[in-house]
Design a protein around this motif. Structure first.
Motif, mmCIF file in Angstrom:
data_model
loop_
_atom_site.group_PDB
_atom_site.id
_atom_site.type_symbol
_atom_site.label_atom_id
_atom_site.label_comp_id
_atom_site.label_asym_id
_atom_site.label_seq_id
_atom_site.Cartn_x
_atom_site.Cartn_y
_atom_site.Cartn_z
ATOM 1 N N LEU A 150 0.825 -1.215 0.000
ATOM 2 C CA LEU A 150 0.000 0.000 0.000
ATOM 3 C C LEU A 150 0.859 1.266 0.000
ATOM 4 O O LEU A 150 0.435 2.299 0.507
ATOM 5 N N LEU A 151 2.044 1.180 -0.584
ATOM 6 C CA LEU A 151 2.907 2.358 -0.608
ATOM 7 C C LEU A 151 2.348 3.432 -1.533
ATOM 8 O O LEU A 151 1.802 3.148 -2.599
ATOM 9 N N VAL A 152 2.500 4.666 -1.083
ATOM 10 C CA VAL A 152 2.124 5.836 -1.876
ATOM 11 C C VAL A 152 3.358 6.467 -2.504
ATOM 12 O O VAL A 152 3.321 6.982 -3.617
ATOM 13 N N GLY A 153 4.470 6.430 -1.783
ATOM 14 C CA GLY A 153 5.721 7.003 -2.262
ATOM 15 C C GLY A 153 6.885 6.162 -1.792
ATOM 16 O O GLY A 153 6.728 5.241 -0.982
ATOM 17 N N ALA A 166 4.733 6.798 7.767
ATOM 18 C CA ALA A 166 3.301 7.088 7.745
ATOM 19 C C ALA A 166 2.898 7.943 6.551
ATOM 20 O O ALA A 166 1.813 7.759 5.991
ATOM 21 N N SER A 167 3.755 8.866 6.150
ATOM 22 C CA SER A 167 3.390 9.744 5.034
ATOM 23 C C SER A 167 3.621 9.098 3.676
ATOM 24 O O SER A 167 3.275 9.681 2.647
ATOM 25 N N ALA A 168 4.226 7.900 3.656
ATOM 26 C CA ALA A 168 4.523 7.234 2.388
ATOM 27 C C ALA A 168 3.686 5.983 2.180
ATOM 28 O O ALA A 168 3.922 5.236 1.243
ATOM 29 N N VAL A 169 2.683 5.758 3.050
ATOM 30 C CA VAL A 169 1.857 4.568 2.919
ATOM 31 C C VAL A 169 0.396 4.962 3.111
ATOM 32 O O VAL A 169 0.076 5.882 3.867
ATOM 33 N N ALA A 170 -0.479 4.292 2.377
ATOM 34 C CA ALA A 170 -1.908 4.551 2.532
ATOM 35 C C ALA A 170 -2.390 4.004 3.870
ATOM 36 O O ALA A 170 -1.843 3.039 4.384
ATOM 37 N N VAL A 171 -3.420 4.626 4.418
ATOM 38 C CA VAL A 171 -4.061 4.231 5.680
ATOM 39 C C VAL A 171 -3.060 3.730 6.721
ATOM 40 O O VAL A 171 -3.134 2.587 7.180
ATOM 41 N N PRO A 172 -2.075 4.559 7.099
ATOM 42 C CA PRO A 172 -1.055 4.103 8.056
ATOM 43 C C PRO A 172 -1.646 3.694 9.393
ATOM 44 O O PRO A 172 -1.156 2.748 10.023
ATOM 45 N N ASP A 173 -2.708 4.394 9.838
ATOM 46 C CA ASP A 173 -3.296 4.048 11.131
ATOM 47 C C ASP A 173 -3.912 2.660 11.104
ATOM 48 O O ASP A 173 -3.845 1.911 12.086
ATOM 49 N N ALA A 174 -4.496 2.282 9.961
ATOM 50 C CA ALA A 174 -5.067 0.947 9.849
ATOM 51 C C ALA A 174 -3.985 -0.125 9.877
ATOM 52 O O ALA A 174 -4.246 -1.271 10.255
ATOM 53 N N VAL A 180 5.913 10.087 12.414
ATOM 54 C CA VAL A 180 7.096 10.452 13.195
ATOM 55 C C VAL A 180 6.799 11.665 14.047
ATOM 56 O O VAL A 180 7.166 11.760 15.205
ATOM 57 N N ASP A 181 6.070 12.627 13.474
ATOM 58 C CA ASP A 181 5.711 13.848 14.187
ATOM 59 C C ASP A 181 4.243 14.109 13.915
ATOM 60 O O ASP A 181 3.881 14.522 12.814
ATOM 61 N N ASP A 182 3.428 13.853 14.913
ATOM 62 C CA ASP A 182 1.988 14.003 14.708
ATOM 63 C C ASP A 182 1.581 15.433 14.402
ATOM 64 O O ASP A 182 0.509 15.672 13.847
ATOM 65 N N ASP A 183 2.404 16.414 14.792
ATOM 66 C CA ASP A 183 2.032 17.818 14.566
ATOM 67 C C ASP A 183 2.444 18.312 13.193
ATOM 68 O O ASP A 183 1.979 19.364 12.742
ATOM 69 N N ALA A 184 3.349 17.592 12.531
ATOM 70 C CA ALA A 184 3.818 18.043 11.213
ATOM 71 C C ALA A 184 2.844 17.589 10.145
ATOM 72 O O ALA A 184 2.225 16.528 10.255
ATOM 73 N N PRO A 185 2.684 18.372 9.066
ATOM 74 C CA PRO A 185 1.799 17.953 7.973
ATOM 75 C C PRO A 185 2.396 16.772 7.249
ATOM 76 O O PRO A 185 3.612 16.605 7.222
ATOM 77 N N PRO A 186 1.581 15.882 6.671
ATOM 78 C CA PRO A 186 2.095 14.736 5.915
ATOM 79 C C PRO A 186 3.021 15.209 4.807
ATOM 80 O O PRO A 186 2.775 16.218 4.156
ATOM 81 N N ARG A 187 4.096 14.435 4.576
ATOM 82 C CA ARG A 187 5.097 14.836 3.603
ATOM 83 C C ARG A 187 4.539 14.911 2.199
ATOM 84 O O ARG A 187 4.975 15.716 1.380
ATOM 85 N N HIS A 188 3.526 14.082 1.889
ATOM 86 C CA HIS A 188 3.035 14.024 0.520
ATOM 87 C C HIS A 188 1.858 14.958 0.262
ATOM 88 O O HIS A 188 1.339 14.984 -0.835
ATOM 89 N N LEU A 189 1.427 15.705 1.281
ATOM 90 C CA LEU A 189 0.335 16.643 1.045
ATOM 91 C C LEU A 189 0.908 18.006 0.715
ATOM 92 O O LEU A 189 1.980 18.384 1.159
#
Length: 319
Positions: A150-153, A166-174, A180-189
Motif C-alpha cells: 500500500l505504498l504511496v511514495g 506514515a506519510s509514504a503509505v496509505a491508511v497508516p493508522d489501519a 514520526v511527528d503528529d504535529d507536522a503535515p504529511p510529507r506528501h500533502l
C-alpha cells in the motif's frame, strides 16, 4: 459490519493493485459508493487516498506478485538489527554484504515485473525502489509498509531515528504505523491557501456554518485535485525522461548502424572493383588457354604427321 480500518485496508488493497492510470477513477468510484451507503467517514478517507508514485507502484507490484522476495528483505533486516544490538562486528559485515546483494537482486526482479506489466523503469525510479527496500531492512515500520503493498511514495531510512513511513503509505493508522511527528503535515500533502472565511462571532447563523462546511469541502477537493495533478506531472516527467533516454539509445544505435552500412557500402564497392579486375584477368586467362590449346593441337598434329612420315620411310628402306 466491518470496522473503518477493515474497510480502508480492503478498499486500499484493491486500489493499489491497479495500474497507475486506473487508480484515480477507481478511487473516486469507491468513495462515491461508500458515501451512497452512508459510510461518509470511510468515503472521505478513501477520497484522500493518494495515487502511488512509479517507484511505490513497482514495490507494491513486487509485494503482490512475488511476496517471497519481500519476505527475504524483511527477514534479512531483522537479522541485521539483531547483529547491531549484539555488536557482532563480523556478522554485521557479512550481513551488510548480503544486504547489498539482496537489494540489487530484488530491485532487478521488481523492475522485471514492471516491464512485463508494460511500465518502463528508469534509473532514477530503480534507485528509489532500492532505497525503499533498504528502508524495509532498516526500519520495522518500513518493512510492514512494504509488505502491505500500500505504498504511496518511496521510503528512505538511514538507521538514525525512525523513518517517515506514515506519510509514504496509505491508511497508516489501519496498519498500525504512527507518524514520526503528529504535529507536522504529511510529507506528501501540498498546502493550499485557505479560502476567505466569514469573521467568527457569537450566534453565527446556521447558513454561515453550512457555508464554512462547503468551503472546507471545496478546499479539500482542491487539495486532492492538486496532489493528484502533481503526481501526474511527476509521472509524466518520469515517463518523458525514460522516453528521452530511449530515444537517445535508439539514435546511438541508428548512428552506429548507418556507419556500419556506409562501411559495408564502401567494402561492396571495393569488392565490385576487385570482381571486375578478376573478371578481366579471367577473360585474359581463358583467351591464353584457348591459344595454348590451339598451339598444342597444332604441335600434336605436326608430331603425328612427322611420325607417320618416319614410319613410311622406314618401310621403304632396302633390306
Amino acid at each position: 459490519m466491518p470496522t473503518l480500518p477493515e474497510v480502508l485496508t480492503d478498499v486500499a488493497g484493491a486500489l493499489y493493485a491497479l495500474e497507475p492510470g486506473e487508480f484515480v477513477p477507481a478511487r473516486d468510484a469507491r468513495a462515491a459508493a461508500l458515501r451512497s451507503d452512508g459510510q461518509d467517514e470511510a468515503a472521505d478517507r478513501v477520497k484522500r487516498l493518494r495515487k502511488p508514485s512509479t517507484a511505490a507502484w513497482v514495490v507494491n507490484l513486487l509485494a503482490r506478485a512475488d511476496p517471497e522476495q519481500v519476505e527475504q528483505v524483511v527477514e534479512l533486516g531483522a537479522a541485521f538489527r539483531a547483529a547491531q544490538d549484539d555488536l557482532d562486528g563480523p556478522r554485521l559485515r557479512e550481513l551488510t554484504r548480503q544486504r547489498r546483494q539482496l537489494v540489487a537482486a530484488v530491485a532487478a526482479r521488481a523492475r522485471s515485473l514492471a516491464v512485463d506489466a508494460g511500465t518502463a523503469v528508469s534509473g532514477a525510479v530503480l534507485a528509489q525502489v532500492e532505497s525503499t527496500l533498504t528502508a524495509a531492512m532498516i526500519d520495522p515500520d518500513a518493512g510492514r509498509a512494504v509488505r502491505s503493498g500500500l505504498l504511496v511514495g518511496p521510503l528512505q531510512a538511514t538507521g538514525i531515528g525512525r523513518a517517515d513511513v506514515a506519510s509514504a503509505v496509505a491508511v497508516p493508522d489501519a496498519l498500525g504505523i504512527a507518524p514520526v511527528d503528529d504535529d507536522a503535515p504529511p510529507r506528501h500533502l501540498h498546502a493550499v491557501p485557505d479560502l476567505p472565511a466569514a469573521k467568527k462571532g457569537r450566534g453565527r447563523p446556521t447558513a454561515d456554518a453550512a457555508d464554512d462546511a462547503a468551503r472546507r469541502e471545496a478546499r479539500e477537493r482542491a487539495q486532492q485535485e492538486l496532489a493528484d495533478a502533481e503526481d501526474d506531472v511527476a509521472a509524466a516527467r518520469g515517463a518523458g525522461g525514460t522516453a528521452a533516454a530511449e530515444v537517445g539509445r535508439i539514435e546511438a544505435v541508428a548512428r552506429r548502424t548507418d556507419a556500419e552500412r556506409d562501411a559495408a557500402r564502401r567494402r561492396l564497392a571495393e569488392l565490385d572493383d576487385e570482381a571486375a579486375a578478376v573478371d578481366a584477368e579471367l577473360r585474359g586467362a581463358v583467351v591464353a588457354r584457348q591459344r595454348a590449346e590451339r598451339t598444342l593441337a597444332d604441335a600434336t598434329r605436326r608430331r603425328d604427321e612427322a611420325a607417320a612420315r618416319l614410319a613410311e620411310v622406314a618401310r621403304d628402306r632396302p633390306r
